[in-house]
Design a protein around this motif. Structure first.
Motif, mmCIF file in Angstrom:
data_model
loop_
_atom_site.group_PDB
_atom_site.id
_atom_site.type_symbol
_atom_site.label_atom_id
_atom_site.label_comp_id
_atom_site.label_asym_id
_atom_site.label_seq_id
_atom_site.Cartn_x
_atom_site.Cartn_y
_atom_site.Cartn_z
ATOM 1 N N UNK A 1 -13.893 -3.883 -12.449
ATOM 2 C CA UNK A 1 -14.833 -4.878 -11.909
ATOM 3 C C UNK A 1 -14.183 -5.498 -10.683
ATOM 4 N N UNK A 2 -14.748 -5.203 -9.502
ATOM 5 C CA UNK A 2 -14.180 -5.722 -8.270
ATOM 6 C C UNK A 2 -14.317 -7.238 -8.204
ATOM 7 N N UNK A 3 -13.294 -7.908 -7.670
ATOM 8 C CA UNK A 3 -13.368 -9.343 -7.415
ATOM 9 C C UNK A 3 -14.043 -9.535 -6.065
ATOM 10 N N UNK A 4 -15.052 -10.370 -6.024
ATOM 11 C CA UNK A 4 -15.834 -10.569 -4.804
ATOM 12 C C UNK A 4 -15.048 -11.381 -3.783
ATOM 13 N N UNK A 5 -15.146 -10.988 -2.520
ATOM 14 C CA UNK A 5 -14.469 -11.703 -1.445
ATOM 15 C C UNK A 5 -15.296 -11.719 -0.174
ATOM 16 N N UNK A 6 -14.976 -12.669 0.685
ATOM 17 C CA UNK A 6 -15.654 -12.813 1.979
ATOM 18 C C UNK A 6 -14.589 -12.827 3.071
ATOM 19 N N UNK A 7 -14.676 -11.869 4.005
ATOM 20 C CA UNK A 7 -13.659 -11.709 5.047
ATOM 21 C C UNK A 7 -14.315 -11.864 6.416
ATOM 22 N N UNK A 8 -13.703 -12.667 7.276
ATOM 23 C CA UNK A 8 -14.221 -12.830 8.637
ATOM 24 C C UNK A 8 -13.835 -11.598 9.458
ATOM 25 N N UNK A 9 -14.618 -10.562 9.289
ATOM 26 C CA UNK A 9 -14.290 -9.261 9.860
ATOM 27 C C UNK A 9 -14.686 -9.122 11.315
ATOM 28 N N UNK A 10 -15.047 -10.221 11.964
ATOM 29 C CA UNK A 10 -15.152 -10.202 13.418
ATOM 30 C C UNK A 10 -13.835 -10.655 14.048
ATOM 31 N N UNK A 11 -12.947 -11.249 13.233
ATOM 32 C CA UNK A 11 -11.650 -11.754 13.703
ATOM 33 C C UNK A 11 -10.486 -11.017 13.048
ATOM 34 N N UNK A 12 -10.663 -10.635 11.789
ATOM 35 C CA UNK A 12 -9.640 -9.885 11.050
ATOM 36 C C UNK A 12 -9.993 -8.413 11.138
ATOM 37 N N UNK A 13 -9.486 -7.745 12.163
ATOM 38 C CA UNK A 13 -9.930 -6.380 12.441
ATOM 39 C C UNK A 13 -8.787 -5.382 12.638
ATOM 40 N N UNK A 14 -7.518 -5.859 12.635
ATOM 41 C CA UNK A 14 -6.409 -4.977 13.008
ATOM 42 C C UNK A 14 -5.926 -4.105 11.861
ATOM 43 N N UNK A 15 -6.106 -4.564 10.600
ATOM 44 C CA UNK A 15 -5.668 -3.779 9.444
ATOM 45 C C UNK A 15 -6.821 -3.684 8.456
ATOM 46 N N UNK A 16 -6.643 -2.816 7.474
ATOM 47 C CA UNK A 16 -7.686 -2.632 6.477
ATOM 48 C C UNK A 16 -7.750 -3.786 5.482
ATOM 49 N N UNK A 17 -8.917 -3.962 4.891
ATOM 50 C CA UNK A 17 -9.131 -4.981 3.865
ATOM 51 C C UNK A 17 -8.772 -4.372 2.512
ATOM 52 N N UNK A 18 -8.032 -5.128 1.695
ATOM 53 C CA UNK A 18 -7.664 -4.674 0.356
ATOM 54 C C UNK A 18 -8.646 -5.250 -0.663
ATOM 55 N N UNK A 19 -8.927 -4.486 -1.707
ATOM 56 C CA UNK A 19 -9.964 -4.861 -2.654
ATOM 57 C C UNK A 19 -9.390 -4.959 -4.068
ATOM 58 N N UNK A 20 -9.128 -6.181 -4.570
ATOM 59 C CA UNK A 20 -8.611 -6.333 -5.937
ATOM 60 C C UNK A 20 -9.717 -6.183 -6.974
ATOM 61 N N UNK A 21 -9.334 -5.688 -8.134
ATOM 62 C CA UNK A 21 -10.313 -5.472 -9.198
ATOM 63 C C UNK A 21 -9.649 -5.605 -10.554
ATOM 64 N N UNK A 22 -10.389 -6.118 -11.515
ATOM 65 C CA UNK A 22 -9.927 -6.142 -12.900
ATOM 66 C C UNK A 22 -10.217 -4.783 -13.523
ATOM 67 N N UNK A 23 -9.188 -4.183 -14.154
ATOM 68 C CA UNK A 23 -9.421 -2.953 -14.896
ATOM 69 C C UNK A 23 -9.985 -3.357 -16.246
ATOM 70 N N UNK A 24 -11.275 -3.189 -16.444
ATOM 71 C CA UNK A 24 -11.955 -3.808 -17.585
ATOM 72 C C UNK A 24 -11.990 -2.925 -18.822
ATOM 73 N N UNK A 25 -11.651 -1.649 -18.694
ATOM 74 C CA UNK A 25 -11.738 -0.742 -19.842
ATOM 75 C C UNK A 25 -10.375 -0.117 -20.118
ATOM 76 N N UNK A 26 -9.523 -0.791 -20.931
ATOM 77 C CA UNK A 26 -8.194 -0.243 -21.224
ATOM 78 C C UNK A 26 -8.244 1.111 -21.917
ATOM 79 N N UNK A 27 -9.334 1.418 -22.592
ATOM 80 C CA UNK A 27 -9.426 2.682 -23.309
ATOM 81 C C UNK A 27 -9.976 3.828 -22.480
ATOM 82 N N UNK A 28 -10.297 3.577 -21.218
ATOM 83 C CA UNK A 28 -10.873 4.636 -20.384
ATOM 84 C C UNK A 28 -9.872 5.766 -20.188
ATOM 85 N N UNK A 29 -10.314 6.988 -20.324
ATOM 86 C CA UNK A 29 -9.499 8.171 -20.050
ATOM 87 C C UNK A 29 -10.365 9.169 -19.302
ATOM 88 N N UNK A 30 -9.808 9.733 -18.256
ATOM 89 C CA UNK A 30 -10.571 10.689 -17.461
ATOM 90 C C UNK A 30 -10.175 10.609 -16.008
#
Length: 249
Positions: free
Chosen positions: A147-176
């Motif tokens: 489940x991605x954590x929602x964020x708001x980035x001023x991407x008209x000013x922050x443009x030199x590097x990529x945006x990182x996207x944090x997320x909660x791994x919500x299914x510990x039993x997932x395999x695949x």
């Protein structure tokens, strides 16, 4: 609106590009039935497949794709990715990393059995002046094990590097395998101008329109789609090929 994406010159053609969200709709949406039996209603009802706001939300903006296959087994995330060496200093080489659990302590995202992973972005994003980038979990994608954590980035000013996207791994039993191209973030531009909220009662004309519209919605299926939904343009998607590392969530 033109949105500019740029990547390390050494990686161009080796990583999948952002794509319009419409080009990344899941197979289950296409496969699900348009109607289903409802005991509550005593007959068939239309499913969310026929709900334009549901589908339009999933098709809005663009998505950041997972750049390579990620295997999940025994609580470990791993990948085998033949990626050329980036030419830029401090550029990420792995598709994801992780945050310390303490960084979300005190929030609903803090769980002892759930990691906070971080999807690394290989693309910079540049928006026109005055616009920010709203990045959130892909709409209605409860099938994803994170489940991605929602964020708001001023991407008209922050443009030199990529945006990182944090997320909660919500299914510990997932395999695949999370396949290359899986949407990890859905993004769309939003204006930074302040809101002007005008609150009040409906005037007589508004009340009349309310009654007529409510009657049409209840009596005639497809009213919203035919009378109110704006026409949307269509665009295509991009593709491309896929180093070895692993982390424990």
């Amino acid at each position: 609106m033109k949105i500019r994406f740029r990547c390390d010159p050494a990686l161009l053609g080796h990583i999948p590009a952002p794509v319009p969200a419409r080009a990344a709709l899941p197979d289950w949406l296409r496969a699900m039935p348009a109607t289903a039996a409802s005991e509550l209603h005593g007959g068939p009802v239309r499913t969310v497949k026929q709900c334009p706001p549901f589908v339009d939300a999933m098709a809005h903006g663009f998505v950041i794709p997972l750049p390579c296959d990620v295997r999940v087994a025994g609580g470990r995330l791993s990948w085998d990715w033949d990626l050329p060496a980036p030419s830029l200093p401090a550029h990420p080489r792995s598709p994801l990393s992780f945050h310390a659990p303490a960084q979300v302590e005190g929030s609903p995202f803090h769980r002892a059995d759930r990691a906070i992973v971080k999807f690394n972005s290989f693309w910079t994003v540049e928006l026109p002046p005055g616009w920010s980038l709203f990045a959130t979990h892909p709409a209605n994608r409860e099938d994803l094990p994170f489940r991605l954590l929602t964020g708001l980035v001023d991407a008209d000013r922050f443009t030199a590097v990529g945006i990182l996207f944090p997320a909660q791994w919500k299914d510990p039993g997932f395999a695949g395998v999370l396949p290359r191209g899986t949407p990890v973030a859905q993004c769309f531009p939003v204006p930074r101008e302040p809101l002007d909220l005008d609150v009040g009662a409906l005037d007589p004309a508004g009340a009349e329109a309310y009654g007529a519209t409510a009657h049409a919605l209840l009596s005639t299926p497809g009213t919203y789609r035919r009378r109110h939904r704006a026409r949307r343009g269509r665009s295509g998607a991009l593709e491309a090929p896929a180093q070895g590392a692993e982390i424990e969530p």
